[in-house]
Design a protein around this motif. Structure first.
Motif, PDB file in Angstrom:
ATOM      1  N   THR A   4       0.819  -1.214   0.000  1.00  0.00           N
ATOM      2  CA  THR A   4       0.000   0.000   0.000  1.00  0.00           C
ATOM      3  C   THR A   4       0.852   1.262   0.000  1.00  0.00           C
ATOM      4  N   GLY A   5       2.169   1.105   0.118  1.00  0.00           N
ATOM      5  CA  GLY A   5       3.070   2.239  -0.030  1.00  0.00           C
ATOM      6  C   GLY A   5       3.084   3.197   1.149  1.00  0.00           C
ATOM      7  N   VAL A   6       3.983   4.151   1.081  1.00  0.00           N
ATOM      8  CA  VAL A   6       4.112   5.135   2.165  1.00  0.00           C
ATOM      9  C   VAL A   6       4.684   6.441   1.617  1.00  0.00           C
ATOM     10  N   LEU A   7       4.138   7.514   2.153  1.00  0.00           N
ATOM     11  CA  LEU A   7       4.683   8.839   1.833  1.00  0.00           C
ATOM     12  C   LEU A   7       5.383   9.369   3.090  1.00  0.00           C
ATOM     13  N   PHE A   8       6.690   9.594   2.951  1.00  0.00           N
ATOM     14  CA  PHE A   8       7.473  10.114   4.083  1.00  0.00           C
ATOM     15  C   PHE A   8       7.503  11.640   3.998  1.00  0.00           C
ATOM     16  N   PHE A   9       7.180  12.287   5.104  1.00  0.00           N
ATOM     17  CA  PHE A   9       7.353  13.744   5.200  1.00  0.00           C
ATOM     18  C   PHE A   9       8.533  13.957   6.141  1.00  0.00           C
ATOM     19  N   ILE A  10       9.618  14.499   5.616  1.00  0.00           N
ATOM     20  CA  ILE A  10      10.775  14.716   6.489  1.00  0.00           C
ATOM     21  C   ILE A  10      10.842  16.197   6.841  1.00  0.00           C
ATOM     22  N   PHE A  11      10.428  16.527   8.044  1.00  0.00           N
ATOM     23  CA  PHE A  11      10.543  17.909   8.527  1.00  0.00           C
ATOM     24  C   PHE A  11      11.962  18.096   9.053  1.00  0.00           C
ATOM     25  N   ILE A  42       8.842  13.695   0.837  1.00  0.00           N
ATOM     26  CA  ILE A  42       8.810  15.160   0.697  1.00  0.00           C
ATOM     27  C   ILE A  42       9.727  15.737   1.762  1.00  0.00           C
ATOM     28  N   GLY A  43      10.778  16.402   1.322  1.00  0.00           N
ATOM     29  CA  GLY A  43      11.681  17.081   2.243  1.00  0.00           C
ATOM     30  C   GLY A  43      11.106  18.454   2.557  1.00  0.00           C
ATOM     31  N   LEU A  44      11.094  18.807   3.828  1.00  0.00           N
ATOM     32  CA  LEU A  44      10.507  20.083   4.234  1.00  0.00           C
ATOM     33  C   LEU A  44      11.455  20.833   5.150  1.00  0.00           C
ATOM     34  N   ALA A  45      11.641  22.097   4.848  1.00  0.00           N
ATOM     35  CA  ALA A  45      12.414  22.971   5.733  1.00  0.00           C
ATOM     36  C   ALA A  45      12.081  24.397   5.323  1.00  0.00           C
ATOM     37  N   ARG A  46      12.551  25.322   6.119  1.00  0.00           N
ATOM     38  CA  ARG A  46      12.220  26.715   5.829  1.00  0.00           C
ATOM     39  C   ARG A  46      12.952  27.201   4.562  1.00  0.00           C
ATOM     40  N   ARG A  47      14.193  26.752   4.421  1.00  0.00           N
ATOM     41  CA  ARG A  47      15.064  27.236   3.351  1.00  0.00           C
ATOM     42  C   ARG A  47      14.503  26.937   1.950  1.00  0.00           C
ATOM     43  N   GLU A  48      14.750  27.861   0.994  1.00  0.00           N
ATOM     44  CA  GLU A  48      14.367  27.600  -0.399  1.00  0.00           C
ATOM     45  C   GLU A  48      15.371  26.636  -1.017  1.00  0.00           C
ATOM     46  N   ARG A  49      14.878  25.656  -1.706  1.00  0.00           N
ATOM     47  CA  ARG A  49      15.752  24.701  -2.392  1.00  0.00           C
ATOM     48  C   ARG A  49      14.994  24.251  -3.624  1.00  0.00           C
ATOM     49  N   SER A  50      15.684  24.158  -4.765  1.00  0.00           N
ATOM     50  CA  SER A  50      14.978  23.627  -5.934  1.00  0.00           C
ATOM     51  C   SER A  50      14.969  22.108  -5.820  1.00  0.00           C
ATOM     52  N   ARG A  51      14.145  21.485  -6.663  1.00  0.00           N
ATOM     53  CA  ARG A  51      14.096  20.020  -6.665  1.00  0.00           C
ATOM     54  C   ARG A  51      15.493  19.454  -6.973  1.00  0.00           C
TER      55      ARG A  51
END
Ligand code: BG6
Length: 495
Positions: A4-11, A42-51
């Motif tokens: 069924t898969g998984v979506l990781f959100f990395i804060f 999905i990598g998440l942080a405040r900083r701007e980063r392109s894909r």
């Protein structure tokens, strides 16, 4: 996970933990086929980063820290990294979470993930509450699949702050959805403690106060505080290592066999141990049973090392302990009278984690008078850097007339050719993704551990005159030796 898969959100995706541990762990799981194509990060942080920049970060982290090699020219790398997205996020804005939800739905559709979401907060704990709240407000918990929150230590600074933190999280997530990381529980040999205990006829019958004289747990580190002076000076060794890793290891050594290997049954047994820890009766009692130290200038391998007080971001008058040793009692039927000696410190001579079980002497030494003192039997769990089991027994020296010498049976697991043990984080991330909380800490364990540690911390806060200094590169204050000597024991040398 595969179906069924998984979506990781990395804060905290641009931080140290993500690059040292989390991306490499996800890569290993992918390489080992534990993740099918139905996953995304999905990598998440405040900083701007392109894909693209984010993909470069991930590649760099894997090249530096992962067990498996990665090369940008390898088509498999392309297949892996296309599952990674990045989003700059202001965690205080609900609208940003709405956008995140839209991005998440898109990825779930693209990779065929059934709404299973794992939120990994590699963030400062004071942000946990608002992130949890915004995950809910932003609609991220309204999917058909499961939702799990993985959080890092420190889980609070003391019991009241941990309770507050827990309350904030529990307003959004159920206890069974919260995975509190204690990365020591992901270590191969820590996980082996229960197997060695409960799967071997020759240990479990002896596992009690009739046959065991004492148990010693050492977590030594050669590093100082590195760039974490700001955090560490506020925390100290007791909170940094004692409240979590060390008391968890005491619980694993002392717990009763669970009736089934169900996570809740194991947590229940550990909680019973933590509830049986003998409380301290006074500040004086704390001082008698717990020794604290701080490193001063010293050296290792001929290299000079600075003292703790001159480390970056450390108060020059700091009384924070970088070392502690304690005598802990588990006051139940099995362990009455058996001391558990635990110690940990920064800037010790070796990086090592070991658990030594010292057995009682034979009721009578029939070899007495033959210039032979019998040494006690030892069972040693070597957790790191070497992994294995070491057993010390007495045997006749070959060719001698009854001279008894200690001999070792040494099983070095990590010496086996081709063995590439998974990192703790790989195991824990995988367990969280498949819903196995055995090697995470349940709230009541965390609370009881704080309750125990708070007694020590508050006695220390009253008066720091018992803080002992030890030179960097030494084994800590001498008083830690005396802690055992007064009981007729000594610390066994570690390997
Ligand atoms: C962490 C502590 O939990 O464990 C650090 O915060 C410590 O201070 C680290 O260095 C040790 O972990 P390991 O896996 O290197 O033994």
């Amino acid at each position: 996970v595969r179906e069924t898969g998984v979506l990781f959100f990395i804060f905290g995706a641009t931080g140290d933990l993500a690059s040292r541990k989390l991306f490499p762990a996800i890569y290993s799981l992918f390489k080992e086929g534990k993740l099918s194509d139905k996953f995304a990060v999905i990598g998440l942080a405040r900083r701007e980063r392109s894909r693209e920049q984010f993909h470069e970060d991930v590649l760099r982290s894997i090249q530096e820290f992962a067990r498996y090699k990665a090369s940008p020219d390898d088509p498999e790398w392309g297949r892996f990294v296309e599952h990674f997205e990045y989003m700059s996020l202001d965690i205080n804005r609900v609208e940003a979470f709405n956008e995140l939800n839209i991005a998440a739905e898109r990825l779930e559709e693209q990779f065929g993930i059934a709404g299973n979401r794992l939120f990994y907060l590699a963030l400062a704990p004071d942000l946990f509450g608002s992130v949890a709240h915004n995950l809910k407000a932003g609609g991220l918990l309204q999917t058909a699949g499961w939702h799990r929150l993985v959080i890092e230590k420190p889980f609070g600074f003391d019991l009241p702050s941990a309770e507050k933190l827990n309350k904030e999280i529990r307003e959004v997530f159920e206890e069974h959805e919260v995975y509190r990381i204690d990365h020591y529980l992901g270590k191969e040999m820590v996980q082996n403690i229960d197997v060695i205990r409960f799967a071997n006829a020759f240990f479990e019958p002896l596992w009690n106060n009739k046959y065991i004289a004492n148990i010693q747990i050492t977590l030594g580190e050669t590093v100082g505080v590195e760039d974490r002076g700001g955090y560490y000076d506020h925390s100290g060794a007791l909170r940094d290592m004692g409240q979590n890793h060390m008391l968890q290891m005491v619980a694993m050594m002392a717990m009763e066999p669970p009736s089934r290997l169900h996570p809740e049954d194991i947590h229940d047994e550990k909680v019973k141990v933590l509830r049986s820890l003998r409380p301290f009766t006074s500040a004086e009692d704390v001082r008698k049973h717990v020794i604290r130290g701080q490193y001063t200038e010293g050296q290792a391998n001929g290299r000079p090392l600075p003292g703790y007080r001159s480390e970056d971001k450390v108060n020059p008058d700091s009384t924070t302990e970088t070392y502690f040793a304690a005598k802990v009692y588990v006051d139940n039927f099995r362990w009455a009278g058996v001391p558990f000696y635990i110690r940990t410190g920064k800037r010790l001579p070796v990086k090592t984690t070991e658990v030594v079980v010292e057995f009682k002497n034979m009721p009578k030494n029939v070899y007495h008078g033959r210039k032979t003192g019998l040494e006690p039997n030892l069972l040693v769990f070597r957790v790191q850097p070497m992994e294995g089991i070491y057993i010390k027994i007495n045997a006749k020296r070959p060719g001698s007339e009854g001279v008894i010498v200690p001999v070792a049976m040494d099983f070095c697991q990590s010496c086996q050719v081709g063995l590439n043990t998974p990192e703790a984080y790989e195991r824990l991330l995988f367990d969280a993704a498949r819903g196995d909380s055995t090697y995470f800490t349940r709230w009541d364990e965390v609370a009881l551990a704080w309750q125990y540690v708070d007694q020590i911390a508050s006695a220390w806060a009253e008066d720091a005159s018992d803080l002992r200094m030890y030179p960097a590169g030494s084994w800590g204050p001498e008083e830690a030796q005396a802690l055992l000597e007064q009981d007729g024991f000594h610390w066994w040398p570690v390997n």
